[in-house]
Design a protein around this motif. Structure first.
Motif, short mmCIF file in Angstrom:
data_model
loop_
_atom_site.label_atom_id
_atom_site.label_comp_id
_atom_site.label_asym_id
_atom_site.label_seq_id
_atom_site.Cartn_x
_atom_site.Cartn_y
_atom_site.Cartn_z
N THR A 197 0.83 -1.21 0.00
CA THR A 197 0.00 0.00 0.00
C THR A 197 0.86 1.26 0.00
OG1 THR A 197 -1.74 -1.17 1.22
CG2 THR A 197 -1.83 1.24 1.22
N HIS A 198 1.89 1.29 0.84
CA HIS A 198 2.69 2.52 0.94
C HIS A 198 4.02 2.44 0.19
CE1 HIS A 198 5.30 0.47 3.81
NE2 HIS A 198 4.28 0.24 4.63
N ASN A 199 4.17 1.41 -0.65
CA ASN A 199 5.36 1.28 -1.50
C ASN A 199 6.66 1.33 -0.71
OD1 ASN A 199 3.87 1.17 -3.97
ND2 ASN A 199 3.57 3.38 -3.84
N SER A 200 6.65 0.71 0.47
CA SER A 200 7.84 0.60 1.31
C SER A 200 8.48 1.96 1.59
CB SER A 200 8.88 -0.35 0.66
OG SER A 200 8.32 -1.63 0.47
N GLY A 201 7.63 2.96 1.81
CA GLY A 201 8.13 4.31 2.04
C GLY A 201 8.43 4.62 3.49
N TYR A 202 8.39 3.59 4.38
CA TYR A 202 8.58 3.83 5.81
C TYR A 202 9.55 2.80 6.39
CZ TYR A 202 4.37 6.59 5.11
OH TYR A 202 3.46 7.51 4.65
N ALA A 203 10.28 3.23 7.39
CA ALA A 203 11.16 2.34 8.15
C ALA A 203 10.62 2.23 9.57
CB ALA A 203 12.58 2.86 8.15
N ILE A 204 10.73 1.04 10.16
CA ILE A 204 10.23 0.80 11.51
C ILE A 204 11.37 0.90 12.52
CG2 ILE A 204 9.27 -0.94 13.07
CD1 ILE A 204 7.20 0.33 11.33
N HIS A 205 11.12 1.60 13.62
CA HIS A 205 12.06 1.68 14.73
C HIS A 205 11.32 1.20 15.98
CE1 HIS A 205 14.90 3.99 12.29
NE2 HIS A 205 13.83 4.63 11.83
N GLN A 206 11.99 0.39 16.79
CA GLN A 206 11.35 -0.21 17.96
C GLN A 206 12.20 -0.02 19.21
OE1 GLN A 206 10.90 -4.29 16.41
NE2 GLN A 206 8.70 -3.90 16.23
N TRP A 207 11.51 0.05 20.36
CA TRP A 207 12.22 0.09 21.64
C TRP A 207 11.30 -0.39 22.75
CZ3 TRP A 207 11.20 4.52 18.72
CH2 TRP A 207 10.21 5.38 19.22
N VAL A 208 11.92 -0.73 23.86
CA VAL A 208 11.20 -1.15 25.06
C VAL A 208 11.55 -0.17 26.18
CG1 VAL A 208 10.87 -2.98 26.77
CG2 VAL A 208 11.23 -3.57 24.36
N ASP A 209 10.54 0.40 26.79
CA ASP A 209 10.63 1.24 28.00
C ASP A 209 11.15 2.66 27.76
OD1 ASP A 209 9.59 -0.84 29.48
OD2 ASP A 209 11.55 -1.53 30.18
N SER A 210 12.21 2.83 26.97
CA SER A 210 12.80 4.16 26.83
C SER A 210 13.04 4.50 25.36
CB SER A 210 14.13 4.23 27.60
OG SER A 210 14.70 5.51 27.49
N CYS A 211 12.49 5.63 24.95
CA CYS A 211 12.64 6.08 23.56
C CYS A 211 14.08 6.54 23.31
CB CYS A 211 11.68 7.23 23.30
SG CYS A 211 11.85 8.00 21.68
N PRO A 212 14.71 6.08 22.24
CA PRO A 212 16.04 6.59 21.90
C PRO A 212 16.01 8.11 21.76
CG PRO A 212 15.50 4.68 20.56
CD PRO A 212 14.27 5.06 21.28
N GLU A 213 17.09 8.76 22.16
CA GLU A 213 17.13 10.22 22.19
C GLU A 213 16.84 10.83 20.81
OE1 GLU A 213 16.97 13.69 23.97
OE2 GLU A 213 17.35 11.81 25.06
N GLU A 214 17.28 10.16 19.75
CA GLU A 214 17.11 10.73 18.42
C GLU A 214 15.65 10.83 17.99
OE1 GLU A 214 18.25 8.23 15.01
OE2 GLU A 214 18.65 6.63 16.46
N TRP A 215 14.76 10.05 18.64
CA TRP A 215 13.36 10.06 18.27
C TRP A 215 12.47 10.71 19.33
CZ3 TRP A 215 13.67 9.42 13.47
CH2 TRP A 215 14.46 8.43 12.89
N ALA A 216 13.04 11.13 20.43
CA ALA A 216 12.23 11.62 21.54
C ALA A 216 11.40 12.85 21.16
CB ALA A 216 13.12 11.94 22.74
N GLN A 217 11.99 13.79 20.43
CA GLN A 217 11.26 14.99 20.05
C GLN A 217 10.09 14.66 19.13
OE1 GLN A 217 12.21 18.17 21.32
NE2 GLN A 217 10.12 18.56 20.61
N ASP A 218 10.30 13.71 18.23
CA ASP A 218 9.22 13.31 17.32
C ASP A 218 8.07 12.65 18.09
OD1 ASP A 218 10.42 14.31 15.08
OD2 ASP A 218 11.06 12.38 14.27
#
Length: 358
Positions: A197-218
């Motif tokens: 459907t989305h032509n593989s235009g997205y990448a998945i990021h995963q974590w448990v308990d604590s968001c990585p700093e690079e994604w926290a603002q998002d």
């Protein structure tokens, strides 16, 4: 006939010893009520979970109990937020099936309202639970929710109770359960469907308990995104995100997050989370799922939920059930849940009384 009394429960300093006996008895009342309602006790608080809730620094939790012949036969849990929404109080009522029909629910609710008024809270929220089988039996006189498309039948004893107590039905949510593990190969099939459907235009990021700093603002930005009625949610920033994560870990809760990065912009545009309670790892709860408006219609919601289900099975293979609540009008998310194997178990109603409007 023995008299019924209502009193505030003393919260013990620990769960050991004689001083915890009443607290544990009240916990057992709640467990028996949920088993009677849903057919199992998977939604019941353990003693440890309720004890933790009673010591939440952001919420004052008070328990009133109804006694008959010395035994606790009902309870009202009163949650009073201390940080945001300080005009609110959330009341949970539990009355043993063997004590129904004696007016205990009404007496407990009236006592809870008196307590709430004394704390200068203007709004009380009460939840009612409606298993699917009881809703199938209900006919006529539908009560429409103020928000959304949900309705509950006046023939429901729980709905009639809240309505007659002067509460307005604010929202109805569909309550669904997914048995684990899901069918072999299902998540791979659904992930492939989403990618087409989305032509593989997205990448998945995963974590448990604590968001990585690079994604926290998002993540903070997504949490802050507008609600379904176009009204901004409570303020969110990275500091609040870290505070919420810290509190979750302190109570033993684990949170699994799967987020979608738009490869064109490099920003996170969606996330979903699943929680495992600290004292019961066989039951999981689907929490928030947020997709930016401009990325809806591309099966991004399906992609992140499938990914997070895989993460749940990988990190907590002992989990046997995932529960979720959705607005009836959220047809896309309900269809995603159905594809993942969720089955409707019933409805929950959120009822509101505003003392200023009475």
């Amino acid at each position: 006939m023995s008299e019924t009394t209502i009193e505030q429960l003393r919260i013990p300093d620990s769960l050991d010893g004689d001083l915890a006996a009443d607290f544990l008895e009240a916990v057992e009342v709640s467990r028996l009520v949920r088993r009677h309602t849903w057919g199992n006790d998977e939604l019941a608080y353990t003693a440890e979970e309720l004890f933790d809730q009673c010591h939440d620094p952001y919420e004052w939790y008070v328990v009133l109990v109804a006694r008959k012949g010395g035994a606790i036969v009902g309870r009202a849990g009163i949650a009073l937020p201390l940080d945001d929404n300080t005009e609110l109080a959330h009341v949970t009522l539990d009355v043993l099936p063997t004590a129904e029909g004696m007016g205990l629910g009404r007496k407990l609710l009236e006592a809870a309202e008196t307590f709430v008024r004394g704390e200068n809270r203007q709004i009380v929220m009460v939840e009612t639970n409606h298993p699917a089988a009881t809703l199938e039996e209900g006919t006529g006189d539908p009560i429409p929710a103020t928000h959304g498309s949900g309705v509950l039948p006046m023939s429901s004893r729980e709905a009639r109770f809240a309505f007659s107590a002067g509460y307005d039905l604010e929202q109805v949510e569909q309550f669904s359960a997914c048995a684990l593990p899901v069918r072999a190969g299902l998540t791979e099939e659904l992930a492939a469907k989403a990618a087409r459907t989305h032509n593989s235009g997205y990448a998945i990021h995963q974590w448990v308990d604590s968001c990585p700093e690079e994604w926290a603002q998002d993540i903070a930005r997504l949490e802050q995104s507008l609600g379904p009625d176009g009204v901004a949610q409570e303020p969110w920033d990275v500091a609040r995100l870290r505070e919420a994560e810290e509190l979750s870990v302190l109570t033993g809760r684990h949170s699994m997050v799967s987020a979608a990065e738009c490869l064109e912009t490099g920003a996170l545009v969606a996330f979903t989370s699943i929680s495992i309670l600290g004292h019961r790892s066989d039951v999981a709860f689907q929490d928030d799922t947020v997709v930016e408006l401009s990325h809806k219609g591309k099966d991004v919601g399906l992609l992140i939920k499938v990914s997070n289900m895989d993460q749940l099975v990988r990190e907590f293979p002992q989990a046997r059930t995932v529960y979720t609540w959705n607005a009836p009008e959220n047809s896309y998310m309900l269809s995603v849940n159905a594809e993942l194997g969720y089955v409707s178990a019933g409805m929950t109603g959120q009822w509101r009384k505003d003392f200023n409007a009475v």
